[in-house]
Scaffold this motif. Structure first.
Motif, PDB file in Angstrom:
ATOM      1  N   GLY A  96       0.766  -1.238   0.000  1.00 28.49           N
ATOM      2  CA  GLY A  96       0.000   0.000   0.000  1.00 28.49           C
ATOM      3  C   GLY A  96       0.795   1.284   0.000  1.00 28.49           C
ATOM      4  N   ARG A 110       3.323   2.534 -12.987  1.00 24.03           N
ATOM      5  CA  ARG A 110       3.477   1.782 -11.746  1.00 24.03           C
ATOM      6  C   ARG A 110       4.272   0.492 -11.940  1.00 24.03           C
ATOM      7  NH1 ARG A 110      -2.201   2.467  -8.395  1.00 24.03           N
ATOM      8  NH2 ARG A 110      -1.986   4.684  -7.990  1.00 24.03           N
ATOM      9  N   THR A 149      -4.206  -9.797  -3.534  1.00 24.76           N
ATOM     10  CA  THR A 149      -4.047  -8.591  -2.721  1.00 24.76           C
ATOM     11  C   THR A 149      -2.684  -7.920  -2.892  1.00 24.76           C
ATOM     12  OG1 THR A 149      -3.474 -10.014  -0.837  1.00 24.76           O
ATOM     13  CG2 THR A 149      -5.725  -9.226  -0.938  1.00 24.76           C
ATOM     14  N   ALA A 169      -7.330  -5.877  -9.253  1.00 21.77           N
ATOM     15  CA  ALA A 169      -8.504  -6.598  -8.743  1.00 21.77           C
ATOM     16  C   ALA A 169      -9.774  -5.933  -9.255  1.00 21.77           C
ATOM     17  CB  ALA A 169      -8.483  -6.618  -7.212  1.00 21.77           C
ATOM     18  N   PHE A 170      -9.779  -4.616  -9.265  1.00 23.99           N
ATOM     19  CA  PHE A 170     -10.938  -3.819  -9.641  1.00 23.99           C
ATOM     20  C   PHE A 170     -11.233  -3.932 -11.137  1.00 23.99           C
ATOM     21  CE2 PHE A 170     -12.663   0.403 -10.831  1.00 23.99           C
ATOM     22  CZ  PHE A 170     -13.684   0.550  -9.919  1.00 23.99           C
ATOM     23  N   ASP A 196       1.901  -1.397  -6.429  1.00 22.73           N
ATOM     24  CA  ASP A 196       0.949  -0.433  -5.879  1.00 22.73           C
ATOM     25  C   ASP A 196      -0.316  -0.370  -6.716  1.00 22.73           C
ATOM     26  OD1 ASP A 196       3.120   0.146  -4.203  1.00 22.73           O
ATOM     27  OD2 ASP A 196       3.907   1.449  -5.773  1.00 22.73           O
ATOM     28  N   GLU A 197      -0.496  -1.359  -7.568  1.00 22.06           N
ATOM     29  CA  GLU A 197      -1.655  -1.359  -8.446  1.00 22.06           C
ATOM     30  C   GLU A 197      -2.503  -2.611  -8.201  1.00 22.06           C
ATOM     31  OE1 GLU A 197      -2.002   0.334 -13.015  1.00 22.06           O
ATOM     32  OE2 GLU A 197      -0.381  -1.014 -12.512  1.00 22.06           O
ATOM     33  N   ALA A 198      -2.303  -3.243  -7.044  1.00 21.63           N
ATOM     34  CA  ALA A 198      -3.035  -4.477  -6.753  1.00 21.63           C
ATOM     35  C   ALA A 198      -4.540  -4.217  -6.717  1.00 21.63           C
ATOM     36  CB  ALA A 198      -2.563  -5.066  -5.424  1.00 21.63           C
ATOM     37  N   GLY A 199      -4.934  -3.122  -6.048  1.00 22.41           N
ATOM     38  CA  GLY A 199      -6.349  -2.804  -5.976  1.00 22.41           C
ATOM     39  C   GLY A 199      -6.919  -2.556  -7.362  1.00 22.41           C
ATOM     40  N   GLU A 200      -6.185  -1.811  -8.163  1.00 21.90           N
ATOM     41  CA  GLU A 200      -6.613  -1.504  -9.526  1.00 21.90           C
ATOM     42  C   GLU A 200      -6.791  -2.777 -10.361  1.00 21.90           C
ATOM     43  OE1 GLU A 200      -7.198   1.580 -10.431  1.00 21.90           O
ATOM     44  OE2 GLU A 200      -7.454   1.376 -12.596  1.00 21.90           O
ATOM     45  N   PRO A 248       3.243   3.586  -2.173  1.00 19.45           N
ATOM     46  CA  PRO A 248       3.933   3.788  -3.439  1.00 19.45           C
ATOM     47  C   PRO A 248       5.287   4.464  -3.265  1.00 19.45           C
ATOM     48  CG  PRO A 248       2.213   5.397  -3.165  1.00 19.45           C
ATOM     49  CD  PRO A 248       2.113   4.477  -2.009  1.00 19.45           C
TER      50      PRO A 248
END
Lengths: 304, 304, 304, 304
Positions: free
Chosen positions: D92, D282, D236, D247-248, D241-245, D94
């Motif tokens: 989380g 990223r 996860t 997954a999304f 730093d693009e893990a959320g992106e 960057p």
């Protein structure tokens, strides 16, 4: 014998020709409208003489410089107990001021970062019967000048835009390091920052710190040790993220404000204040820093 | 065919014998007085059947679980534009939540940390005629249950002690990422967190996320893609600093609240909610986490 | 006229009775075996007289105190260009020293944190024909004492356990702020830290900083301005995370080392060094800090 | 029945016309010389069929994708004990990767950030007789392909420029979270990252993670629970730093490498790998991310 007047004149001539005068703080209208070319210096010797050049008798918003005066009042009333609620270390962090407060669980790094000054304001709100009236009376007393006053418009503007200070005060409250209501403390804090002085008044207000705790009228306001310690904090923490630079280049304890004022002093010798409203990237008066650097170089005087 | 009722019964028997039930949140009186031994589960299959055990029909404060519902409403109204004002990355920082917000200049990491949910609340305050009435209507609609309501005492208590949220909202405001007044936004935010539901109601409210955007009454509230994306955010950001652990141990998108509730779901299959008010060190229901881990282990069902 | 000998004697009597003498650094065997009861002070006046008490003629590992001497040598050779590669601001962060270096892209905060001193070591390795021989020659010259030497066992021990310094040097290298090989620079750095001096030798080595750049033998090593600036950095950055506290309590520029030594000075007046190997929680000599605080209180002398 | 070949063809046609193909990693010559227009996809169904388009049979440097395979080997040998030395939470952050490691006292956030993968490498160095030979044998076994090999030039280049990894390993060592010598562990780590595979080989190597722990040849390498948990960590933590992106937007567990490769999977259904060497800001393959987003949109398949 140093010819202070010639030195001030020389500095004035050189500095006003500088093309890059920095940027004026624009977050409130009252500060934004100042003429960038304004420039004044006042030098007050402990021995009594004083010298000045330029706009040294124009009033300006002292802003963060007031933090030294509120600290002095708090220390004079409470003594060393105030250090239970804040520290005396440089903040050293140009990026995240609230994060440091969060990391250190609500104990501000020092009394000259905003959160630290808010804790001092909270202490004074708890102590004083009428904080705003009493604080102004204190400043008038130590400077021997009843003409000093708040600028209520400035205080009001800051209240409307000071969200970062509301954030800091609420964060302090969440860590149980604020006794009074956020709104009450910040109302006092914003007024304190709105005080207006001339360069000349400013040197008089700081006279006690260069004179072992005794003000111009020779009344003992602080002990010698208290004055010395406030000077130490000014040296290590007085210039936001540029404290090391100021110590390195100028070599005097001092304090700056976002209104473009700087006051500095050599214990037992003099107090000097400069006002030039354009700021450098770190939020300190650009020409003011230059002028003071030249002053200590040309007079060969510093604490180091 | 999985015998869900037996599995729930087994989990119930095992979990209620656990000696260390975690710690109840005590920062507001309404949460502090809950009996630590309360425990309920409700399982709602997409196919229609439902199963439950324990205190599944007692109401509790859903707290942060409401952040998923406010996000759903905002997305259904505004679509992808909301992502201009916040991000979808895990926060990953157990120490300094405001510092991350400060470091990233007022753009919250995701909609499930407080600052992100406050931005969502701000969006809804700008959009809705009567934010509190309209939000409640939305929740009643998607869950098909008009008995769901705010707990005004809880909302009021949070308003009196929520200094950290005031700090976050003011910090957002200082970065121009809050359109409305701090007090107005937080009033709505605290009400939203105060909503009370039973485990059974909670599974119904989340039905649309496991059912491609269609709620229990078969109305299309979100597009399939919107539902999928909210599930992705729940997986990566739903459990404060324990999101990775929950994905690792349980393997379902879900969201927890400080009231001790957790809701999780397997797309196209089921929604499950647990309530056990004792929290672990990271602020998630201790027995709730255990129960869900056992549920996915025993049923052999997870998204991974 | 101040009776320095009596003051030193009084301080000695009081301080050696202190029960909590702090903790000895144990990370290398050579430091761990020192007797906690060792205590010495040496005071050297610029006017020529000197005074001492206790173990002032025993050698100890000066460790980080050497950073001031390597900075002095680098400045005397390179001048202001060294400031392209590091800054002069206090680090202010008790928690994460490498993180600050990372956040500031490989520019160390100041020359007295490890990463800053490693950059200075790198500069000297590039400049000097035989860094270890030449640096030792410099120290012998400025202190007028050819008996000063490295402790090769200490240097060797530090090399074997100094993983954090290897981490810092590699991080500097990854940011292109290290010209030479990590191993070469750190070999020089560990030797520099291993230098042993007595309290008496230490005051002689620092004589030039209190004497406008001229060493004991009256040779001009630094310009007056260079000496002044090194003093400024000592004041703002000389005591790890306790720089503010030392300025506040003692009010002199100084530098401490993990071997339990501290040296401090009043420009144009004196240099004083203390050795007491037990450290306080922030890594500075516990009794040494106390002794210096009492010294400036009893003699009423400080820069503030 | 989904027409995978048509979908891959469509994606290929669209993606290769993209003007902004991202930036190729240039820190080592072997990566810098790759043609930006290279693009390949391979899709392997668990049911046996496979589909491909473009340069799916060209070898590329898998780099960080190897971290999943070393984790799989470590878990298969040691089981859950490895979690004593590292965590499973998204990083989380960057900005400062070493700072997080420092703040958390040498416990890496997860096995897919460099410091975490170095700890895994350390575990394997302690466990294996000939780490490099044994690791390669493991990869050849699970993928059923003896043609997979290290690129010794790439490993050598990384050794010469990998200062940040040396910094991380030394920092781990300073926190006692590295058993073996820094040089030995990093030699293994750099080789592991230098492995070259085609898209087709990559899907075969990851087959076991989509197939409950059984590799292509139907041997049980991991338990079902172990495979599931590695998938959870990929989701996860798999994309910096693009893990959320990821997954999304994509909604699959996956892992990227700085060589421009990405592999992702839907448990029990398929493994897909893409190679396009241009990276986004990223550090993930720009066209690879786009291709996978389109693939899950057009096939309507994701874990959410």
């Amino acid at each position: 014998m140093i010819d202070y007047q010639s030195i001030l004149n020389n500095i004035y001539q050189e500095v006003i020709q500088e093309k890059d005068k920095g940027e004026i703080a624009t977050y409130i209208p009252e500060l934004a409208n100042i003429d960038k070319n304004t420039f004044g210096i006042h030098l007050q010797l402990i021995s009594g003489d004083s010298f000045s050049v330029g706009d040294s008798e124009k009033k300006f918003s002292i802003q963060s410089i007031s933090k030294v005066l509120s600290l002095a009042l708090a220390i004079s009333k409470v003594g060393t107990n105030i250090w239970n609620r804040l520290d005396v270390e440089p903040s050293g962090n140009p990026f995240n001021h609230l994060s440091l407060l969060e990391l250190e669980k609500g104990i501000p790094r020092n009394p000259f970062i905003n959160s630290g000054a808010i804790v001092i304001a909270d202490i004074l709100v708890s102590l004083l019967d009428s904080p705003k009236i009493d604080f102004l009376a204190f400043i008038r007393e130590i400077s021997g000048d009843s003409g000093i006053d708040y600028n209520y418009k400035v205080a009001d503007s800051e209240k409307k835009t000071g969200f970062n200070n509301y954030a800091a005060a609420n964060l302090l409250k969440s860590f149980n390091n604020l006794e009074n209501d956020v709104d009450v403390v910040l109302d006092f804090y914003f007024h304190q920052c709105s005080i207006e002085m001339t360069c000349s008044q400013l040197t008089k207000a700081f006279y006690l710190l260069a004179n072992k705790g005794k003000c111009l009228a020779n009344n003992k306001i602080l002990t010698k040790s208290q004055a010395k310690r406030i000077n130490a904090i000014m040296l290590t923490c007085g210039f936001y993220d540029e404290a090391g630079e100021f110590a390195f280049e100028v070599g005097l304890p001092g304090k700056s404000g976002v209104g473009g004022g700087i006051v500095a002093l050599l214990p037992n010798e003099f107090i000097i204040s400069v006002w030039a409203p354009g700021l450098n990237e770190r939020g300190n008066s650009k020409l003011g820093m230059q002028a003071l650097e030249q002053f200590t170089t040309q007079t060969n005087q510093s604490i180091f």
